[in-house]
Design an enzyme around this catalytic site. Structure first.
Site, PDB file in Angstrom:
ATOM      1  N   SER A 101       0.811  -1.213   0.000  1.00  0.00           N
ATOM      2  CA  SER A 101       0.000   0.000   0.000  1.00  0.00           C
ATOM      3  C   SER A 101       0.852   1.273   0.000  1.00  0.00           C
ATOM      4  CB  SER A 101      -0.963  -0.037   1.191  1.00  0.00           C
ATOM      5  OG  SER A 101      -1.901   0.997   1.124  1.00  0.00           O
ATOM      6  N   ASP A 244      -2.302   6.400  -3.515  1.00  0.00           N
ATOM      7  CA  ASP A 244      -1.159   5.741  -2.878  1.00  0.00           C
ATOM      8  C   ASP A 244      -0.720   4.573  -3.763  1.00  0.00           C
ATOM      9  OD1 ASP A 244      -3.380   4.138  -2.380  1.00  0.00           O
ATOM     10  OD2 ASP A 244      -2.603   3.408  -0.470  1.00  0.00           O
ATOM     11  N   ASP A 246      -1.123   1.362  -3.949  1.00  0.00           N
ATOM     12  CA  ASP A 246      -2.068   0.372  -4.494  1.00  0.00           C
ATOM     13  C   ASP A 246      -3.400   1.003  -4.866  1.00  0.00           C
ATOM     14  OD1 ASP A 246      -2.980   0.765  -1.888  1.00  0.00           O
ATOM     15  OD2 ASP A 246      -3.584  -1.330  -1.633  1.00  0.00           O
ATOM     16  N   ASP A 248      -5.890   2.341  -3.347  1.00  0.00           N
ATOM     17  CA  ASP A 248      -7.155   2.165  -2.635  1.00  0.00           C
ATOM     18  C   ASP A 248      -7.528   3.413  -1.846  1.00  0.00           C
ATOM     19  OD1 ASP A 248      -5.312   1.969  -0.572  1.00  0.00           O
ATOM     20  OD2 ASP A 248      -6.104   0.112   0.258  1.00  0.00           O
TER      21      ASP A 248
END
Length: 452
Positions: A101, A244, A246, A248
């Site tokens: 992440s 960010d 990833d 999400d």
């Protein structure tokens, strides 16, 4: 050997426990064993972000899964919510995300989605952990050579996800005439996100789109939105969008280059949904970290706020339990349950853009519905884990701070679920005062749990 799963899957520095190829293979074996379908050829989806170590972890997990007679569908770099979507869309038995992440590239992680696209419940994670750490994975029954699984690339995964995202945007509207600064954090969204916004008609000024395996989240993206905000001002853009690693979560900038966090996004979207009669039970779910300003703004609109522990899994659990459709975190991880099972940065940005277009107002005007309370956050690195509730001196100081703040503020200290740090959050109306309080608390924690 310790524990594998934290608040957001397994995470750690690559090539060190628990993010080793050995553990990754065993987790793959355990997951394949638990999710193996008895009625058809079983399959598990694997996607990742752009970290160098992703290849290593991906290959190890693929080997473990195939060894159990389960096929692997490889998606390559794709946002975490995209992997959740593809898992359900392709009717896979599970989906695996290889990503850390927002953490630096040295870290990596493993998150697992059930066939529905929701993250695994705690008891299933616990069973995978038990199988791995007890060594039981070594003795699980293996298929004969003719039944070994195979791995193949899914070439149209990005296209499927792009179509899904575009379908969450009102069909009678386009982004034509809008200029957007887009920061993909050199991460998983670097191909998908530009395509979505450009295909909807926006002019996109793109940064953070050149991943090299080591530059993910480095001075860019939602953790470092300053460059994005500066470019909004320089190019006179209508909005800035930063993801960010990833994708999400999302952080926005208005047309003046002023940054909006997840709390402000939730306030804007809650108002819009409520006015259209589409906010379920006129309630929003947020975590204990969300700003008091969000609570006040929602209350003024006749909307309730429910708080959960920190972590998107707890937000989603409460939303599912109470049948609610909007929730999220201050970090920019927003869940629109009408569209998705998890936080989605691209989807969240599209929802805000649709509000801007329908209201015919700039983002700076929309965000005025919420006034943020001054809030200070501190991370204290620690050498050893210890329950801070068991340290009277620290808890006594917390009580004194809470008394001084009264009804005009909050004090929260908690251990991170992903890093060796204690997080301190204090908010109130006097910014200098709460900063001093946070500094005093940080020094006290360092005294007891010093990181050397």
């Amino acid at each position: 050997m310790g524990k594998l799963f934290g608040t957001d899957g397994i995470r750690g520095i690559a090539n060190q426990f628990p993010m080793t190829t050995d553990i990754a293979m065993k987790v793959g074996i355990g997951a394949a064993y638990l999710f193996k379908s008895r009625h058809r050829r079983p399959k598990i989806v694997i996607g990742k972000d752009t970290r160098l170590s992703g290849y290593m972890i991906e290959n190890a997990m693929t080997a473990g899964i195939c060894a159990m007679g389960v096929d692997v569908l490889l998606l390559g770099p794709l946002p975490t919510p995209g992997i959740a979507f593809i898992t359900a869309n392709m009717r896979a038995d599970a989906g695996i995300v290889i990503s850390a992440s927002h953490n630096p590239y040295e870290y990596n992680g493993i998150k697992i989605f059930a066939s529905t696209g929701f993250k695994l419940p705690d008891d299933v994670e616990a069973e995978i952990e038990r199988l791995v750490l007890s060594g039981e994975v070594e003795s699980l029954p293996r298929p004969n050579v003719a039944e070994i699984g195979r791995a193949r690339r899914i070439d149209d995964a990005q296209g499927r996800y792009i179509v899904f995202l575009k379908n969450t945007f009102p069909r009678n509207r386009t982004l034509e005439g809008l200029r957007i600064v887009l920061d993909c954090a050199h991460g998983a969204a670097y191909r998908v996100a530009p395509s979505v916004f450009e295909e909807l008609g926006a002019q996109v000024i793109l940064i953070g789109d050149r991943p090299n395996g080591k530059n993910i989240n480095e001075g860019c993206g939602s953790l470092h939105p300053e460059s994005m905000a500066r470019l909004v001002r320089e190019h006179q853009a209508d909005v800035g969008i930063a993801f960010d690693g990833d994708a999400d979560r999302v952080i926005l900038a208005d047309e003046k280059g002023e940054i909006l966090d997840g709390d402000q996004v939730m306030a804007i979207c809650a108002k819009h949904l409520a006015e259209k009669g589409k906010l379920c039970k006129r309630t929003v779910v947020a975590t204990v970290m969300s700003n008091m300003g969000l609570e006040v703004a929602l209350r003024n609109m006749g909307i309730s706020l429910v708080r959960t522990a920190v972590g998107d899994r707890y937000v989603v659990e409460r939303m599912t339990q109470d049948q609610l459709n909007l929730g999220g975190e201050q970090s920019g991880h927003i869940v629109f349950m009408d569209h998705s099972t998890t936080g989605d940065g691209i989807l969240s940005a599209l929802q805000v853009l649709s509000v801007m277009l329908e209201a015919d107002k700039p983002l700076s005007e929309l965000k005025a519905i919420m006034e943020r309370f001054p809030q200070t956050l501190k991370n204290v690195r620690i050498a050893r884990k210890k329950n801070i509730q068991d340290i009277p001196e620290i808890m006594g100081q917390v009580e004194r701070v809470e008394k001084l703040l009264g009804n005009d503020g909050r004090c929260l200290i908690r251990p991170s679920g992903t890093e060796p740090v204690i997080r301190i959050m204090i908010e109130g109306r006097d910014e200098q005062r709460i900063q001093e309080m946070a500094e005093d608390l940080a020094q006290l924690i360092e005294k007891h749990l010093h990181y050397s």
